[in-house]
Design a protein around this motif. Structure first.
Motif, PDB file in Angstrom:
ATOM      1  N   GLN A 218      36.661  31.193  39.349  1.00 13.02           N
ATOM      2  CA  GLN A 218      35.261  31.637  39.430  1.00 13.02           C
ATOM      3  C   GLN A 218      34.762  31.595  40.876  1.00 13.02           C
ATOM      4  OE1 GLN A 218      32.870  32.659  36.664  1.00 13.02           O
ATOM      5  NE2 GLN A 218      32.276  33.532  38.631  1.00 13.02           N
ATOM      6  N   GLN A 219      35.157  30.528  41.565  1.00 14.25           N
ATOM      7  CA  GLN A 219      34.729  30.414  42.962  1.00 14.25           C
ATOM      8  C   GLN A 219      35.240  31.607  43.787  1.00 14.25           C
ATOM      9  OE1 GLN A 219      35.094  26.431  44.225  1.00 14.25           O
ATOM     10  NE2 GLN A 219      34.392  26.829  46.321  1.00 14.25           N
ATOM     11  N   ALA A 220      36.486  32.002  43.527  1.00 18.77           N
ATOM     12  CA  ALA A 220      37.054  33.152  44.248  1.00 18.77           C
ATOM     13  C   ALA A 220      36.255  34.418  43.945  1.00 18.77           C
ATOM     14  CB  ALA A 220      38.517  33.342  43.864  1.00 18.77           C
ATOM     15  N   ILE A 221      35.912  34.604  42.693  1.00 20.36           N
ATOM     16  CA  ILE A 221      35.153  35.804  42.330  1.00 20.36           C
ATOM     17  C   ILE A 221      33.753  35.745  42.952  1.00 20.36           C
ATOM     18  CG2 ILE A 221      34.193  37.113  40.375  1.00 20.36           C
ATOM     19  CD1 ILE A 221      37.330  37.276  40.896  1.00 20.36           C
ATOM     20  N   ASN A 222      33.179  34.537  43.003  1.00 20.28           N
ATOM     21  CA  ASN A 222      31.876  34.381  43.664  1.00 20.28           C
ATOM     22  C   ASN A 222      31.967  34.783  45.136  1.00 20.28           C
ATOM     23  OD1 ASN A 222      31.010  33.339  41.263  1.00 20.28           O
ATOM     24  ND2 ASN A 222      30.898  31.211  41.964  1.00 20.28           N
ATOM     25  N   LEU A 223      33.141  34.578  45.727  1.00 19.10           N
ATOM     26  CA  LEU A 223      33.324  34.901  47.143  1.00 19.10           C
ATOM     27  C   LEU A 223      33.818  36.333  47.339  1.00 19.10           C
ATOM     28  CD1 LEU A 223      34.897  31.537  48.388  1.00 19.10           C
ATOM     29  CD2 LEU A 223      32.604  32.400  48.865  1.00 19.10           C
ATOM     30  N   ASP A 224      33.724  37.145  46.291  1.00 18.83           N
ATOM     31  CA  ASP A 224      34.046  38.570  46.403  1.00 18.83           C
ATOM     32  C   ASP A 224      35.524  38.854  46.621  1.00 18.83           C
ATOM     33  OD1 ASP A 224      33.313  41.249  46.334  1.00 18.83           O
ATOM     34  OD2 ASP A 224      33.140  41.362  48.517  1.00 18.83           O
ATOM     35  N   PHE A 225      36.398  38.006  46.079  1.00 13.79           N
ATOM     36  CA  PHE A 225      37.832  38.322  46.104  1.00 13.79           C
ATOM     37  C   PHE A 225      38.070  39.574  45.244  1.00 13.79           C
ATOM     38  CE2 PHE A 225      40.607  34.844  47.844  1.00 13.79           C
ATOM     39  CZ  PHE A 225      39.598  34.121  48.447  1.00 13.79           C
ATOM     40  N   ASP A 226      39.176  40.269  45.545  1.00 10.89           N
ATOM     41  CA  ASP A 226      39.459  41.517  44.834  1.00 10.89           C
ATOM     42  C   ASP A 226      40.182  41.314  43.511  1.00 10.89           C
ATOM     43  OD1 ASP A 226      38.431  43.428  46.781  1.00 10.89           O
ATOM     44  OD2 ASP A 226      39.986  42.627  48.081  1.00 10.89           O
ATOM     45  N   GLY A 227      40.650  40.091  43.260  1.00  6.45           N
ATOM     46  CA  GLY A 227      41.357  39.877  42.000  1.00  6.45           C
ATOM     47  C   GLY A 227      41.994  38.505  41.943  1.00  6.45           C
ATOM     48  N   LEU A 228      42.814  38.305  40.912  1.00  7.49           N
ATOM     49  CA  LEU A 228      43.421  36.998  40.658  1.00  7.49           C
ATOM     50  C   LEU A 228      44.881  37.170  40.272  1.00  7.49           C
ATOM     51  CD1 LEU A 228      40.584  35.624  38.324  1.00  7.49           C
ATOM     52  CD2 LEU A 228      40.958  34.929  40.705  1.00  7.49           C
ATOM     53  N   ALA A 253      43.401  34.987  28.385  1.00  4.88           N
ATOM     54  CA  ALA A 253      42.407  35.939  27.881  1.00  4.88           C
ATOM     55  C   ALA A 253      41.029  35.288  27.833  1.00  4.88           C
ATOM     56  CB  ALA A 253      42.813  36.438  26.496  1.00  4.88           C
ATOM     57  N   GLN A 254      40.999  34.031  27.366  1.00  2.00           N
ATOM     58  CA  GLN A 254      39.722  33.287  27.302  1.00  2.00           C
ATOM     59  C   GLN A 254      39.112  33.138  28.686  1.00  2.00           C
ATOM     60  OE1 GLN A 254      40.275  29.314  25.934  1.00  2.00           O
ATOM     61  NE2 GLN A 254      40.195  29.885  23.766  1.00  2.00           N
ATOM     62  N   MET A 255      39.973  32.748  29.634  1.00  2.00           N
ATOM     63  CA  MET A 255      39.482  32.554  31.005  1.00  2.00           C
ATOM     64  C   MET A 255      38.885  33.840  31.563  1.00  2.00           C
ATOM     65  SD  MET A 255      42.379  30.205  32.868  1.00  2.00           S
ATOM     66  CE  MET A 255      41.856  30.816  34.442  1.00  2.00           C
ATOM     67  N   LEU A 256      39.626  34.940  31.377  1.00  2.00           N
ATOM     68  CA  LEU A 256      39.164  36.209  31.941  1.00  2.00           C
ATOM     69  C   LEU A 256      37.873  36.669  31.261  1.00  2.00           C
ATOM     70  CD1 LEU A 256      42.612  37.991  32.386  1.00  2.00           C
ATOM     71  CD2 LEU A 256      41.205  36.931  34.160  1.00  2.00           C
ATOM     72  N   GLU A 257      37.708  36.222  30.012  1.00  2.00           N
ATOM     73  CA  GLU A 257      36.488  36.523  29.274  1.00  2.00           C
ATOM     74  C   GLU A 257      35.318  35.689  29.806  1.00  2.00           C
ATOM     75  OE1 GLU A 257      34.694  38.824  26.878  1.00  2.00           O
ATOM     76  OE2 GLU A 257      36.864  38.807  26.552  1.00  2.00           O
ATOM     77  N   THR A 258      35.600  34.455  30.186  1.00  2.00           N
ATOM     78  CA  THR A 258      34.559  33.514  30.618  1.00  2.00           C
ATOM     79  C   THR A 258      34.068  33.764  32.043  1.00  2.00           C
ATOM     80  OG1 THR A 258      35.712  31.891  29.256  1.00  2.00           O
ATOM     81  CG2 THR A 258      34.011  31.033  30.720  1.00  2.00           C
ATOM     82  N   ILE A 259      34.985  34.216  32.889  1.00  2.00           N
ATOM     83  CA  ILE A 259      34.611  34.402  34.300  1.00  2.00           C
ATOM     84  C   ILE A 259      33.445  35.389  34.400  1.00  2.00           C
ATOM     85  CG2 ILE A 259      35.397  35.416  36.495  1.00  2.00           C
ATOM     86  CD1 ILE A 259      38.168  34.223  35.879  1.00  2.00           C
ATOM     87  N   ILE A 260      32.484  35.043  35.232  1.00  2.00           N
ATOM     88  CA  ILE A 260      31.381  35.970  35.484  1.00  2.00           C
ATOM     89  C   ILE A 260      31.799  36.840  36.659  1.00  2.00           C
ATOM     90  CG2 ILE A 260      28.943  36.155  36.119  1.00  2.00           C
ATOM     91  CD1 ILE A 260      28.740  33.200  35.002  1.00  2.00           C
ATOM     92  N   TRP A 261      32.003  38.128  36.372  1.00  2.00           N
ATOM     93  CA  TRP A 261      32.466  39.056  37.416  1.00  2.00           C
ATOM     94  C   TRP A 261      31.257  39.485  38.234  1.00  2.00           C
ATOM     95  CZ3 TRP A 261      37.501  38.765  37.831  1.00  2.00           C
ATOM     96  CH2 TRP A 261      38.222  38.340  36.719  1.00  2.00           C
ATOM     97  N   ARG A 262      31.331  39.245  39.514  1.00  2.00           N
ATOM     98  CA  ARG A 262      30.168  39.557  40.355  1.00  2.00           C
ATOM     99  C   ARG A 262      30.460  40.760  41.224  1.00  2.00           C
ATOM    100  NH1 ARG A 262      27.109  35.045  39.485  1.00  2.00           N
ATOM    101  NH2 ARG A 262      28.285  33.136  39.134  1.00  2.00           N
TER     102      ARG A 262
END
Ligand code: PEP
Ligand code: MN
Length: 361
Positions: A218-228, A253-262
């Motif tokens: 989630q922290q990575a996505i918050n920092l505008d990373f392009d993916g995981l 699948a659960q994790m990818l569902e939970t992450i808030i994509w920013r």
């Protein structure tokens, strides 16, 4: 002219450009069955773009599983057929590149233990000449951006057009919360220097354990990373490598569902609100710098006094007193001890440098 069927290359291209780009798969290919079952489970999530699996494993100590080797490459071809997903593996030598290309592996990555070594990176780059394959480059195990950039330059010079970066954290002595400290500021600096280069995050190798995986992702996505890129295994506890950090396809699948994509872009309205707050930040930053400047001037006066009276610059008692005071005050203000330590170390070192100049003048 007849419309042509989309090729595997088209599929890879399409996946490569997708945001967020999600790569998942086992740390290592172990058996044909394990690869097939994991690939099927991952495809069923409907949320993954590329399947990963290590074929040759650079292990820190001998005696652990060093990968199934070339024998596993046909399994990946099969896994691609079954899952419909392009496949990615790690390469570290010219022979591994040749084998990977021979078996039509779609995406290659250079591992952290290879990125540290320019000889190895050059060998891989030379073997890549003329190949039309995307390459991901993991950060080196030590926190050195120049090595990471150097690897990128070597691969680019070999004619590879599609290059991406993987942030997998940096190793350090002693046990920390992480297997590899994320040192987010280094990833942020890479993003600043290469804004157009894909940067994805590898929470699996940063965490080394499952319980904090989601937080880091989630922290990575918050920092505008392009993916995981997330290590996923049909039976994580019994994995032959990196058992503690792998998750099942269901958990993935659960994790990818939970992450808030920013998203980076916002509306005009939101921008205006942000702009206001950013103005306040700029104003406070200016003030902070003014104050630090004043503090340094006083430190120089102290330096002058120490010089005239032949006193050492470093006074350990005084330094302890400064830190103790700062921790107490910081605590009341909600500033962590870690931050206070870093901040005061930087300020203290700058004071010492200035006093040194005065002493030596
Ligand atoms: C891996 O991806 O399994 C791997 C070996 O990672 P790293 O190079 O980041 O250690
Ligand atoms: Mn691994």
């Amino acid at each position: 002219m007849q419309a042509t069927e989309p090729t595997t290359k088209d599929l890879v291209q399409q996946k490569w450009n997708k945001r967020p780009l999600i790569i998942a798969g086992p740390c290592s290919a172990e058996t044909e069955e394990q690869v097939m079952q994991t690939a099927t489970g991952i495809a069923q999530t409907g949320k993954v773009d590329i399947l990963r699996a290590g074929i040759w494993k650079p292990r820190t100590r001998p005696g652990s599983f060093e990968g199934i080797g070339t024998k596993g490459l046909p399994w990946l071809q099969q896994a691609r057929k079954v899952s419909g997903l392009p496949v990615a593996i790690e390469v570290a030598t010219a022979k591994q590149v040749e084998d990977a290309l021979h078996f039509d592996v779609d995406v290659l990555w250079i591992g952290a233990r290879t990125t540290v070594n320019p000889f190895s990176v050059q060998e891989v780059a030379d073997a890549l000449k003329g190949a039309d394959v995307p390459v991901l480059i993991k950060n080196p195990i030590n926190p050195d951006l120049e090595l990471w950039i150097g690897a990128m330059e070597r691969v680019a010079k070999a004619g590879i057009k599609q290059i991406g970066l993987i942030h997998r954290g940096f190793s350090s002595y002693g046990n920390t919360e992480y297997r590899n400290a994320p040192m987010w500021h280094l990833a942020i600096e890479m993003k600043r220097r290469f804004p157009d280069t894909m940067l994805i995050n590898d929470p699996s190798h940063i965490c080394g354990r499952r319980d904090i995986l989601l937080d880091v992702a989630q922290q990575a996505i918050n920092l505008d990373f392009d993916g995981l890129i997330i290590e996923t295994h049909i039976d994580p506890d019994n994995a032959w490598s990196d058992a503690k950090q792998q998750v099942t396809p269901e958990r993935l699948a659960q994790m990818l569902e939970t992450i808030i994509w920013r998203k980076e872009e916002t509306s005009e309205e939101l921008n205006a609100a942000l702009e206001k707050l950013r103005q306040q930040i700029n104003h406070l930053d200016d003030e902070l710098m003014q104050i630090i400047g004043q503090r340094m001037k006083i430190a120089e006066k102290i330096g002058q006094y120490k010089k005239e009276n032949n006193i050492t610059i470093l006074q350990t008692n005084r330094w302890n007193e400064i830190l103790e005071r700062a921790y107490q005050r910081g605590d009341k203000l909600g500033l962590s001890q870690e931050f206070i330590t870093k901040y005061f170390d930087a300020v203290h070192m700058e004071s010492i440098n200035r006093q040194n100049k005065i002493m030596n003048s």
